[in-house]
Enzyme design. Structure first.
Site, PDB file in Angstrom:
ATOM      1  CE  LYS A 189     -33.534  20.347   1.770  1.00  0.00           C
ATOM      2  NZ  LYS A 189     -33.897  18.934   1.824  1.00  0.00           N
ATOM      3  CG  ASP A 221     -33.030  13.842   3.998  1.00  0.00           C
ATOM      4  OD1 ASP A 221     -34.078  14.499   3.880  1.00  0.00           O
ATOM      5  OD2 ASP A 221     -32.763  13.198   5.034  1.00  0.00           O
ATOM      6  CB  THR A 222     -29.996  18.784   4.952  1.00  0.00           C
ATOM      7  OG1 THR A 222     -29.576  18.956   3.599  1.00  0.00           O
ATOM      8  CG2 THR A 222     -29.077  19.587   5.853  1.00  0.00           C
ATOM      9  CG  PHE A 265     -33.668  27.436   4.643  1.00  0.00           C
ATOM     10  CD1 PHE A 265     -32.628  27.569   3.738  1.00  0.00           C
ATOM     11  CD2 PHE A 265     -34.087  26.160   4.986  1.00  0.00           C
ATOM     12  CE1 PHE A 265     -32.020  26.442   3.190  1.00  0.00           C
ATOM     13  CE2 PHE A 265     -33.483  25.021   4.442  1.00  0.00           C
ATOM     14  CZ  PHE A 265     -32.450  25.182   3.539  1.00  0.00           C
ATOM     15  N   GLY A 266     -34.191  27.676   8.030  1.00  0.00           N
ATOM     16  CA  GLY A 266     -33.971  26.577   8.979  1.00  0.00           C
ATOM     17  C   GLY A 266     -33.095  26.992  10.151  1.00  0.00           C
ATOM     18  CE  LYS A 319     -27.112  27.500   3.782  1.00  0.00           C
ATOM     19  NZ  LYS A 319     -28.547  27.305   3.940  1.00  0.00           N
ATOM     20  NE  ARG A 365     -29.495  22.022   0.334  1.00  0.00           N
ATOM     21  CZ  ARG A 365     -29.713  22.579   1.534  1.00  0.00           C
ATOM     22  NH1 ARG A 365     -29.314  23.813   1.786  1.00  0.00           N
ATOM     23  NH2 ARG A 365     -30.340  21.915   2.473  1.00  0.00           N
TER      24      ARG A 365
HETATM   25  P1  IMP Z   1     -34.650  18.019   4.886  1.00  0.00           P
HETATM   26  O1  IMP Z   1     -35.171  16.806   5.589  1.00  0.00           O
HETATM   27  O2  IMP Z   1     -33.466  17.730   4.047  1.00  0.00           O
HETATM   28  O3  IMP Z   1     -35.717  18.752   4.141  1.00  0.00           O
HETATM   29  O4  IMP Z   1     -34.119  19.053   5.946  1.00  0.00           O
HETATM   30  C1  IMP Z   1     -34.340  18.894   7.301  1.00  0.00           C
HETATM   31  C2  IMP Z   1     -34.374  20.206   8.001  1.00  0.00           C
HETATM   32  O5  IMP Z   1     -33.040  20.647   8.168  1.00  0.00           O
HETATM   33  C3  IMP Z   1     -35.111  21.354   7.303  1.00  0.00           C
HETATM   34  O6  IMP Z   1     -36.436  21.395   7.629  1.00  0.00           O
HETATM   35  C4  IMP Z   1     -34.399  22.555   7.859  1.00  0.00           C
HETATM   36  O7  IMP Z   1     -34.971  22.895   9.089  1.00  0.00           O
HETATM   37  C5  IMP Z   1     -33.011  22.028   8.097  1.00  0.00           C
HETATM   38  N1  IMP Z   1     -32.115  22.402   7.017  1.00  0.00           N
HETATM   39  C6  IMP Z   1     -31.901  21.760   5.834  1.00  0.00           C
HETATM   40  N2  IMP Z   1     -30.967  22.408   5.129  1.00  0.00           N
HETATM   41  C7  IMP Z   1     -30.611  23.476   5.859  1.00  0.00           C
HETATM   42  C8  IMP Z   1     -29.685  24.532   5.644  1.00  0.00           C
HETATM   43  O8  IMP Z   1     -29.008  24.639   4.615  1.00  0.00           O
HETATM   44  N3  IMP Z   1     -29.603  25.436   6.643  1.00  0.00           N
HETATM   45  C9  IMP Z   1     -30.328  25.375   7.791  1.00  0.00           C
HETATM   46  N4  IMP Z   1     -31.201  24.422   8.025  1.00  0.00           N
HETATM   47  C10 IMP Z   1     -31.342  23.472   7.068  1.00  0.00           C
END
Ligand code: IMP
Length: 212
Positions: free
Chosen positions: A12, A72-73, A154-155, A177, A183
């Site tokens: 991130k 936060d995503t 990732f993720g 991306k 994001r």
């Molecule tokens: P966070 O709480 O914002 O850190 O993100 C929650 C979770 O969402 C992360 O642990 C990742 O598994 C997933 N995540 C966040 N951003 C992305 C992305 O851009 N692509 C894929 N998975 C993401």
């Protein structure tokens, strides 16, 4: 202005640094600022993406005395009533890996046909500098593939197929991306608000202006 990116997630942080580079401001990640990990982790105890984004940005701005930017995503899957949503990081349990989360998601959707696997990625980006607090949201529509495709990102990137592109995020370059992602949209919108309030001088290229 020096802006610290309020995350220990290196993927991130790299995306955010790349997105913010055109601003010409000094942008440092938390790991660069505090390589020994002395600044404690911020617990994501909020119930919304916005609450969590502000929890992180406020805590890091206060501890460092710098301007802080966080995001936060969440991934919202329609067939799962919006899950994993705000719990995307720990969908398969505390301390789980990205692979655990992806595998759980694919298991939960194993009986759901391709045309009913719609999902969206949402990010709230937050900026805090003393009393100044601003946030912005970005979202991308897509669907969950039946198996992982691609090796980038990732993720959940290998299983999130972007509507209209017919490619997963993991099949895009970092540039591609950032150009179209949840994001990227959130950060461009936040930066525009910062510029309107004269907190920063520059703005970021809009999506249309950013060449692939
Ligand atoms: P966070 O709480 O914002 O850190 O993100 C929650 C979770 O969402 C992360 O642990 C990742 O598994 C997933 N995540 C966040 N951003 C992305 C992305 O851009 N692509 C894929 N998975 C993401």
């Amino acid at each position: 202005m020096k802006i610290v990116i309020a995350t220990r997630n290196s993927h991130k942080a790299a995306e955010l640094k790349r997105l913010l580079a055109p601003l010409g401001e000094e942008v440092v990640s938390l790991d660069e600022l505090d390589p020994r990990g002395e600044i404690p982790e911020v617990e994501e105890t909020g119930e919304t993406l916005e609450e969590n984004a502000f929890l992180k940005a406020r805590a890091i701005a206060k501890t460092t005395g710098l301007a802080a930017l966080s995001d936060d995503t969440g991934l919202e899957v329609e067939a799962l009533d919006g899950a994993p949503g705000v719990y995307s990081a720990r969908y398969a349990g505390e301390n789980c890996s990205y692979e655990d989360n992806v595998n759980k998601l694919l298991r939960e959707l194993s009986s759901v046909p391709p045309h009913r696997r719609e999902a969206s990625f949402k990010t709230v980006a937050a900026f805090v500098d003393g009393d100044v607090e601003l946030s912005a949201e970005g979202a991308v529509e897509g669907s969950i593939t039946e198996k992982p495709e691609g090796f980038g990102g990732f993720g959940y990137d290998p299983v999130f197929s972007v509507e209209d592109m017919k490619k997963t995020y993991a099949q895009l370059s970092d540039e591609e991306k950032n150009r179209i992602s949840h994001r990227g949209k959130a950060v461009r919108s936040l930066v525009e608000k910062l510029r309107q309030k004269s907190i920063i001088a520059e703005t970021l290229p809009t999506i249309q202006e950013t060449p692939l």
